[in-house]
Design an enzyme around this catalytic site. Structure first.
Site, PDB file in Angstrom:
ATOM      1  CB  SER A 124      46.319  38.125  51.139  1.00  0.00           C
ATOM      2  OG  SER A 124      45.650  38.394  52.427  1.00  0.00           O
ATOM      3  CE1 TYR A 149      42.006  36.973  47.628  1.00  0.00           C
ATOM      4  CE2 TYR A 149      41.817  37.328  50.001  1.00  0.00           C
ATOM      5  CZ  TYR A 149      42.381  37.303  48.958  1.00  0.00           C
ATOM      6  OH  TYR A 149      43.369  38.454  48.500  1.00  0.00           O
ATOM      7  CE  LYS A 153      45.673  36.067  46.436  1.00  0.00           C
ATOM      8  NZ  LYS A 153      46.315  36.175  45.355  1.00  0.00           N
TER       9      LYS A 153
END
Ligand code: NAD
Ligand code: UDP
Length: 338
Positions: A124, A149, A153
């Site tokens: 991302s 989050y 990643k």
């Protein structure tokens, strides 16, 4: 070629399955349905005439994954499975690190046992944090992430980088998505968030279809042309095609490959509201609210590397993104119904 799609019942995974089938690739899906409906498989079949093999299970279950590899002779894995809600990750960090980081490690162990060493990973733009300059290139600094989050990643990117350093016969592609939106142009597949949507586009779509009163625009005092946040929205069908390009070009060569998947163009929140109003033929009510903590002012991708090395670029406009989202939302006001 058989390709394992973890999280293949989800938003991006399901659209990628459809585009893979059209490209002659055979997707094999693994998903635990924690954020997807079984109905998705019927929609994929209706669109393509092919019902992909689907194994219901969790990527953290190594014996389950081993048995999937033993039954399917897959040559590569596209790894979408994971949890993705930024706000929830702050209140449930253990669940996020377990699913996203531990889940990936279990998958990698199982792949190695099965002799499958080609992986495309859903990363991302969040790994770039608040960018010092735009457009963001793949060599822009990473790691200044602001929530669990984003850190999950970034951690997976680091695990994969270390794996490649130790075992250079792997082919690993990190795809850093910007803001995926839109839906299949048929209107039969799209994004179906559970509960209140966190992201802009599904929220606007639910306002337009009457499920919510109005959009809260998070801040109009950013240093952007209209004061609202600017993002690089990319049509999910373009994103799906980007995975096929990644499998074709990079997936066959050993190496660690990193690509941005974006359009290279920024749109503000109000640009998206206006484009959606045009698509649905009615104004989308909104009110200006305070900034959302952790949001950045603007971000968009440099798309040069993907264009040159993958031969891929996004072609679908914001008008198509909003039109296709509206078609999906108006045909399926409550999303997928099992
Ligand atoms: P999604 O939630 O629609 O799809 C993820 C799928 O994975 C779901 O079907 C879910 O049921 C499944 N899943 C989750 N945990 C699992 C587990 N432990 N075992 C098996 N299946 C599991 O999300 P999406 O929008 O399609 O995103 C796909 C990937 O792309 C995610 O990794 C996400 O972090 C990443 N990504 C998404 C965006 C975005 O805005 N949608 C942006 C950047 C990156
Ligand atoms: N946004 C908004 N209202 C919402 C959801 C999002 O104004 O209900 C804004 C948000 O502040 C950001 C943009 O829309 O400027 C995109 O947000 P989204 O959550 O979709 O993506 P991300 O923050 O991950 O880029």
């Amino acid at each position: 070629m058989n390709v394992l799609i973890t999280g293949g019942m989800g938003y991006i995974g399901s659209h990628t399955c459809v585009q893979m089938i059209a490209a002659g690739i055979t997707p094999v899906i693994v998903d635990n349905l924690c954020n997807a409906k079984a109905e998705v498989l019927n929609r994929v079949e209706a669109l393509t005439g092919v019902r992909p093999r689907f194994f219901v299970g969790d990527i953290r279950d190594e014996a389950f994954l081993d048995s999937v590899f033993a039954q399917t002779s897959v040559k590569a894995v596209v790894h979408f499975a994971g949890l993705k809600a930024v706000g929830e990750s702050v209140s449930k960090p253990i669940e996020y690190y377990d699913n996203n980081v531990n889940g990936t490690l279990v998958l990698l162990r199982s792949m190695r046992k099965a002799g499958v060493k080609s992986l495309v990973f859903s990363s991302s733009a969040t790994v770039y944090g608040d960018p010092q300059q735009v457009p963001i290139t793949e060599s822009s600094p990473t790691g200044a992430t602001t929530n669990p989050y984003g850190r999950s990643k970034y951690m997976v990117e680091q695990c994969l980088t270390d794996l490649f350093a130790a075992e250079p016969d792997w082919s690993i592609t990190l795809l850093r998505y910007f803001n995926p939106v839109g839906a299949h142009p048929s209107g039969s597949m799209g994004e179906d968030p559970q509960g209140i949507p966190n992201n802009l586009m599904p929220f606007i779509a639910q306002v337009a279809v009457g499920r919510r009163d109005k959009l809260a625009v998070f801040g109009d005092d950013y240093a952007t042309p209209d004061g609202t946040g600017v993002r690089d929205y990319i049509h999910v069908m373009d994103l799906a095609d980007g995975h096929i390009a990644a499998l074709d070009k990079a997936g066959s060569e050993a190496g660690l490959h990193i690509f941005n998947l974006g359009t290279g163009k920024g749109s503000s929140v109000l640009d998206m509201v206006n484009a959606f109003s045009d698509a649905c033929g009615q104004p989308v009510p909104y009110e200006i609210c305070p900034r959302r903590p952790g949001d950045i002012a603007e971000c968009w991708a440099s798309t040069e590397k993907a264009r040159q090395q993958l031969g891929w670029q996004a072609t679908r406009s914001v008008a198509e993104m909003t039109r296709d989202t509206w078609r999906w939302q108006s045909q399926n006001p409550q999303g997928y119904q099992d």
